[in-house]
Every structure is written in structure tokens, then in C-alpha cells.
Design an enzyme around this catalytic site. Structure first.
Site, PDB file in Angstrom:
ATOM      1  N   ASP A  83       0.812  -1.209   0.000  1.00 52.49           N
ATOM      2  CA  ASP A  83       0.000   0.000   0.000  1.00 52.49           C
ATOM      3  C   ASP A  83       0.852   1.268   0.000  1.00 52.49           C
ATOM      4  O   ASP A  83       0.408   2.322  -0.441  1.00 52.49           O
ATOM      5  CB  ASP A  83      -0.875  -0.003   1.259  1.00 52.49           C
ATOM      6  CG  ASP A  83      -2.328   0.306   0.969  1.00 52.49           C
ATOM      7  OD1 ASP A  83      -2.695   0.353  -0.219  1.00 52.49           O
ATOM      8  OD2 ASP A  83      -3.095   0.515   1.922  1.00 52.49           O
ATOM      9  N   GLY A 137     -11.950   4.510   4.337  1.00 52.91           N
ATOM     10  CA  GLY A 137     -10.666   5.199   4.448  1.00 52.91           C
ATOM     11  C   GLY A 137     -10.520   6.130   3.264  1.00 52.91           C
ATOM     12  O   GLY A 137     -10.977   5.808   2.160  1.00 52.91           O
ATOM     13  N   ILE A 147     -17.191   6.200  -2.143  1.00 50.90           N
ATOM     14  CA  ILE A 147     -17.836   7.507  -2.092  1.00 50.90           C
ATOM     15  C   ILE A 147     -17.506   8.306  -3.346  1.00 50.90           C
ATOM     16  O   ILE A 147     -18.382   8.913  -3.971  1.00 50.90           O
ATOM     17  CB  ILE A 147     -17.404   8.283  -0.833  1.00 50.90           C
ATOM     18  CG1 ILE A 147     -17.838   7.543   0.427  1.00 50.90           C
ATOM     19  CG2 ILE A 147     -17.972   9.697  -0.849  1.00 50.90           C
ATOM     20  CD1 ILE A 147     -17.289   8.147   1.717  1.00 50.90           C
TER      21      ILE A 147
END
Length: 320
Positions: free
Chosen positions: A57, A121, A241
Site C-alpha cells: 500500500d 478510508g 464515495i
């Protein structure tokens, strides 16, 4: 893998040296990397001849310059303990940056993007010529934007304030900031943006405030990261989102008039449920909705590594 520290600048085939380097990053991600290691070691025991690839990541953000990743604290904490900004969501930011170049006919190596990965997140990233130049997350995924249950940026002295006034322990404060804050904490209802938008439509004050804070903090982060770009080829929204909330996109862009950004309401409303496309008003800088695909990026990295040359003897990574 959540954390690759400074050891890993890209994905790599797992061997004894890579495992040792991954173990060395455990202090940086004590809740995640030990569990990742357990899965790797179990798979190695069951399938010793099967190639395994580690995708980090943090790796994409290892191209950040030192002035972007260093904290303004004494040097010894960086040199001895690795305290610096690492960033996360790198696989997603890398994927949508490359995809944006493809969709717009630009070269990945000659394009500049601001990306917003928005889910439970959330993080933003400044991408220049296919490389991360700055990002909103830091030493941990708590830094930066307001998120589902994470506070994002707070005054660093909040810890000592809560300890002094309420007698709270570090564990209690960490739980507050990571699990009880963000959209959930502000709204008192939910960490799910869909629920908050429904509550806002019913006139719920705290849900409305949570959305306003979320969008303002997002816009402020994007504006700040523009400092890392020589030019702006577009802003990219992605994540659950970012891909599905026209309201969040519109409210965030409304704060960014100084960057010349403006939204096309019809196009914005159309880009939901996996629909990608441009949502900027004609004559204004690009605003793109691009569904992320971290699984595809992981698969592409894996395929590239299977036929790659042997790694350099001084590095745990094979070039991908």
C-alpha cells in the site's frame, strides 16, 4: 501488504530476503503486517513451489521527495525509528492515475493529476508523470482527510489534552480517533455516506455537518497538494464515495473555484454505480470519475513479475 516501509518501492516476488524485510516493517504496522505475514508463511508452507507476490500500500508513495515525507521533528526519530510520512492507498492512486492518462489520450509519463480515493478510508495524492509526489496519509492511515470512523488531522496536542482533562490512556485516545470519529463521530449516526445523505435530506443537522466537514476537508487537501504539481491535467474521484456520491463531488468542487474547477451537474449525476467519465463543466479543468480496480493492478503486477529478471542482490524487490 499494508506497509512496506522504505524497503519496498514496488511490488516484489516473495523470497527469504523479502520476508526478512517485511518482518522489519512490523513496528510500523503492528496491527496489519503480522497478519499479512501469517498468511504468506502459511501459503508458503502449503505451496512451497508456488510464486507469491507482495504488493504494498505504501510503495507507490516512495517517490515522494524528502521535503514532502519528513516531519519537522528531530532527525534521530527518522534515522533510528523510521518516523516519516509513508502514505497508503498507493495501489488505487497508481491505477486511477494511469487509467486517467489512457482515457484522456495523455502519456502516463507526461501527465499531472490530483486523485481522491474516498471510501471508509480516504486519501488524496498528487501524481506527476506517473509518480506520487505527495499524499494526505502519513506515518499511519490516520493522518489527513476526515474518513468513515477516523478523525484525520487533529491538533497533535489533543492526546495530551484528553489525557490531562479526562485521564484517558493512549489506547483509549487511539480508539477514539480511529474507530469513533470521522463521519460517525460528527454525525452520531453512521460512517456510511449513503445513510448520511439520506439523513441530510430529512434535515438531520449532524449528518449535514458531517458531510460539510468531509467535503471541505477534502477540498482543502486537494488545494494543498496542488503545490506539488507543475500543472493540473485533472482531478480524479474514486473509491466507494468518490465513484457514487454526486453530492460529495459537487460540494467539494464548489470549494475549489480558485483552481478554476467547475462541475457539470448532469454529467455528475450520471457517474454512479461504476459509470466513469468527465464531470467538469465545458471549458474548465478536467474532473474525472474513475472506478478503482486494486485487484486488477495487483494481478498486473503479479503477471509482470513472473517473467521478470532476478532481483538485484541488494534489493528485496524485483522491478515490475
Amino acid at each position: 501488504m499494508v506497509h512496506g516501509g522504505e524497503q519496498f518501492t514496488q511490488s516484489c516476488l516473495i523470497d527469504a530476503r523479502a520476508l526478512a524485510a517485511i518482518r522489519a516493517t512490523v513496528p510500523l504496522a503492528p496491527l496489519h503486517n503480522p497478519q499479512n505475514l501469517l498468511g504468506i508463511e502459511t501459503a508458503l508452507a502449503l505451496f512451497p513451489d508456488l510464486p507469491q507476490v507482495a504488493v504494498f500500500d505504501t510503495a507507490f508513495h516512495q517517490s515522494m521527495p524528502e521535503h514532502a515525507y519528513r516531519y519537522a521533528i528531530p532527525e534521530r526519530f527518522y534515522r533510528e525509528h523510521g518516523v516519516r510520512r509513508y502514505g497508503f492507498h498507493g495501489t488505487s492512486h497508481r491505477y486511477v492515475g494511469q487509467r486517467a492518462a489512457e482515457l484522456t489520450g495523455l502519456e502516463v509519463g507526461d501527465s499531472c493529476w490530483l486523485t481522491a480515493h474516498l471510501g471508509n478510508g480516504c486519501s488524496t495524492c498528487a501524481i506527476v508523470d506517473g509518480q506520487s509526489r505527495d499524499t494526505s496519509m502519513g506515518l499511519t492511515p490516520l493522518e489527513g482527510l476526515a474518513m468513515g470512523t477516523r478523525s484525520g488531522d487533529v491538533d497533535p496536542n489533543l492526546h495530551s489534552h484528553l489525557a490531562r482533562v479526562l485521564g484517558w490512556s493512549l489506547k483509549e485516545i487511539d480508539h477514539l480517533l480511529n474507530s469513533e470519529s470521522g463521519l460517525l463521530g460528527l454525525s452520531g449516526l453512521s460512517n456510511d455516506m449513503r445513510s448520511l445523505e439520506q439523513a441530510r435530506a430529512r434535515g438531520h443537522r449532524q449528518a449535514t455537518l458531517a458531510i460539510e466537514v468531509f467535503c471541505y476537508r477534502l477540498a482543502k487537501s486537494l488545494a494543498a497538494l496542488s503545490c506539488a504539481l507543475p500543472r493540473l491535467d485533472g482531478v480524479i474521484f474514486t473509491g466507494g464515495i468518490g465513484e457514487n456520491s454526486p453530492l460529495v463531488r459537487a460540494k467539494s468542487v464548489a470549494h475549489l473555484g480558485l483552481l478554476g474547477l467547475a462541475i457539470d451537474n448532469t454529467a455528475n449525476a450520471r457517474c454512479v454505480g461504476g459509470v466513469s467519465g468527465a464531470i467538469n463543466a465545458p471549458g474548465h479543468p478536467r474532473l474525472l470519475v474513475i472506478p478503482t480496480n486494486e485487484e486488477k493492478q495487483i494481478a498486473l503486477d503479479t503477471l509482470a513479475l513472473l517473467d521478470s529478471p532476478a532481483p538485484d542482490k541488494d534489493s528485496p524487490c524485483r522491478p515490475s
